[in-house]
Scaffold this active site. Structure first.
Site, PDB file in Angstrom:
ATOM      1  N   THR A   1       0.813  -1.219   0.000  1.00  0.00           N
ATOM      2  CA  THR A   1       0.000   0.000   0.000  1.00  0.00           C
ATOM      3  C   THR A   1       0.842   1.263   0.000  1.00  0.00           C
ATOM      4  O   THR A   1       0.502   2.253  -0.651  1.00  0.00           O
ATOM      5  CB  THR A   1      -0.924  -0.010   1.234  1.00  0.00           C
ATOM      6  OG1 THR A   1      -1.844  -1.094   1.096  1.00  0.00           O
ATOM      7  CG2 THR A   1      -1.692   1.292   1.356  1.00  0.00           C
TER       8      THR A   1
ATOM      9  N   THR B   1       0.956  -4.693   4.285  1.00  0.00           N
ATOM     10  CA  THR B   1       0.713  -5.090   5.672  1.00  0.00           C
ATOM     11  C   THR B   1       0.023  -6.448   5.786  1.00  0.00           C
ATOM     12  O   THR B   1       0.125  -7.090   6.829  1.00  0.00           O
ATOM     13  CB  THR B   1      -0.142  -4.031   6.394  1.00  0.00           C
ATOM     14  OG1 THR B   1      -1.377  -3.872   5.677  1.00  0.00           O
ATOM     15  CG2 THR B   1       0.586  -2.701   6.459  1.00  0.00           C
ATOM     16  N   ASP B   2      -0.667  -6.885   4.728  1.00  0.00           N
ATOM     17  CA  ASP B   2      -1.500  -8.086   4.885  1.00  0.00           C
ATOM     18  C   ASP B   2      -0.694  -9.363   5.122  1.00  0.00           C
ATOM     19  O   ASP B   2      -1.158 -10.261   5.824  1.00  0.00           O
ATOM     20  CB  ASP B   2      -2.415  -8.248   3.665  1.00  0.00           C
ATOM     21  CG  ASP B   2      -3.554  -7.249   3.701  1.00  0.00           C
ATOM     22  OD1 ASP B   2      -4.191  -7.123   4.764  1.00  0.00           O
ATOM     23  OD2 ASP B   2      -3.796  -6.587   2.684  1.00  0.00           O
TER      24      ASP B   2
ATOM     25  N   SER C   1       0.884  -7.229  -1.112  1.00  0.00           N
ATOM     26  CA  SER C   1       1.429  -8.351  -0.333  1.00  0.00           C
ATOM     27  C   SER C   1       0.489  -9.555  -0.335  1.00  0.00           C
ATOM     28  O   SER C   1       0.922 -10.672  -0.061  1.00  0.00           O
ATOM     29  CB  SER C   1       1.779  -7.920   1.094  1.00  0.00           C
ATOM     30  OG  SER C   1       0.653  -7.814   1.915  1.00  0.00           O
TER      31      SER C   1
END
Lengths: 163, 163, 163, 163
Positions: free
Chosen positions: B11, B82-83, B53
């Site tokens: 992101t 972040t995932d 990700s």
């Protein structure tokens, strides 16, 4: 672990007052910065002064020192103008058991392009991780205030090289 | 001390492509962030991947690990979506002598309101100060990836409480 | 149709000078604003003055008038500080065949929150569409400078109601 | 004179949803843009649709037309995605007595660099000043939708040159 944040003014908090046609120190910006970053650690913010650091007196520095000494928190962040940040850091030496980090910004946090958000993030980590002592956290580096100076032309702090 | 920065997408690097009417991972933003913060420490940036990700494979994680292992720098920052940041962090364990910090953002760095600048500042300090090991630096906290998870609803990382 | 843009300074162009610890009128921002808006109409930018409008003299206003009169373009935009924008507008009356629109901003264009981009968009349309005459384009309204004033407390221009 | 603003979605209103790892049309941004610009003219905002304009159907366009026809205001602004803005404009032709202006943005209003604020300022002036009819206000120009097209590669609207 709670981080206590004392705000004292400086460029980081400057906002533009149209009525006076000039920028002046306004409301502390740090709570807004931390909210925008969606942080999860515990912190408290207390406004001690709202001054351009060029206008700070010895009494002001003593006032900041008293706040730091009397606070229960062991990890302290002080937001401060850059021009006399080193003098204030030197006035905060030898407070046992406390990690004290000073940071600020060369450009107000409210500008579209500013070093404020990066600097606060950097300084928060320094306040969490450094051993007791007093430090300047600027330009992505941690300085010992006894061996640091602001290079006004470069808008940067730098280490004084000893001869 | 040089900090080596590997970018992998996520992101933080998303930009809006009008032609496709959607946001996609674009050029790494970190060099721009560090320039805007006017940092003085030494760093190198290398783009390893440009992926959301959620799309990362085991091969991708092995590729990142190989880059980290073969790099001469001992202090490493990895920007990452972040995932699956935690999975990648776990894939980077047990690389002796290296401090490896992963960070990213919940909102693209190019937005007017984003956690990217704070997170990068925070993660840079963590990369400078933490002992060897692999860490997640998000939301103003440093997490051990073995005991962390992303709370998607809160847009925050949190420590897994053991029973 | 070419729009000629004369810049004279004012809040819209203020940038923060860390070395002096204050905001001052800097490089004209309008070319950057128009680039960011990806405009397709033809325009030319010329910097006439770089002043806070509180510091403008009668000679300055005469200088602006001379530039407007001698320019070949019939559609003119003047960026200007808001405090004496009306006086300058009155000094630009009765220049036959020219549509002259003055605009500016209450908050510098470089702030994350500013009226500058909206005001310039609004003023560009006014410069394209209004008949010959001199106008103030601020707060989403077009004012006749003979019947307008700045309400400093409200950061707004308003029409003087005749009794 | 009241300006009625109908929002229909499009890039201008796109926000980033971390949970879905993508940008989608969110809350209309125009009220925030107008507040930030501190405008003084009277306006009303009504959300008709929240769609990427690529997904708009003939029924959607009929719905927008019905809203415009039945509204008491004579000056109408429609915010809309750029990809099918021209089709919707053509579906709004021949509504007697009304000035209808369509605008949007190539980059979401929430980005640090966006054409949204300029475009809305420009379109508001066009809505105030143009005679009855339907117009596209983009890239600092006013287009007749019968002779306009979007040049996707240039992110610009342009006039179709007749042979």
């Amino acid at each position: 672990m709670i981080i206590k944040i004392f705000t004292t003014g400086g460029t980081i908090d400057k906002i533009y007052f149209d009525a006076k046609s000039e920028f002046q120190v306004g409301e502390p910006q740090i709570a807004e910065v931390l909210t925008e970053a969606n942080v999860t650690f515990a912190f408290e913010v207390e406004s001690v002064l709202r001054k351009d650091s060029l206008d700070m007196t010895d009494d002001d520095r003593q006032l900041i020192r008293t706040h730091v000494e009397q606070d229960a928190c062991e990890r302290i962040l002080v937001t401060h103008g850059t021009d006399t940040m080193i003098q204030t850091a030197l006035a905060l030496r030898e407070i046992p058991g406390k990690t004290i980090v000073l940071t600020g910004a060369m450009q107000p946090a409210r500008l579209r392009v500013s070093d404020a958000f990066f600097n606060i993030g950097f300084a928060i980590a320094a306040a969490q991780l450094m051993p007791p002592g007093v430090y300047i956290a600027m330009n992505g580096e941690i300085f010992d205030p006894r061996f640091a100076r602001k290079n006004v032309a470069k808008h940067q702090f730098e280490t004084i090289t000893q001869s």
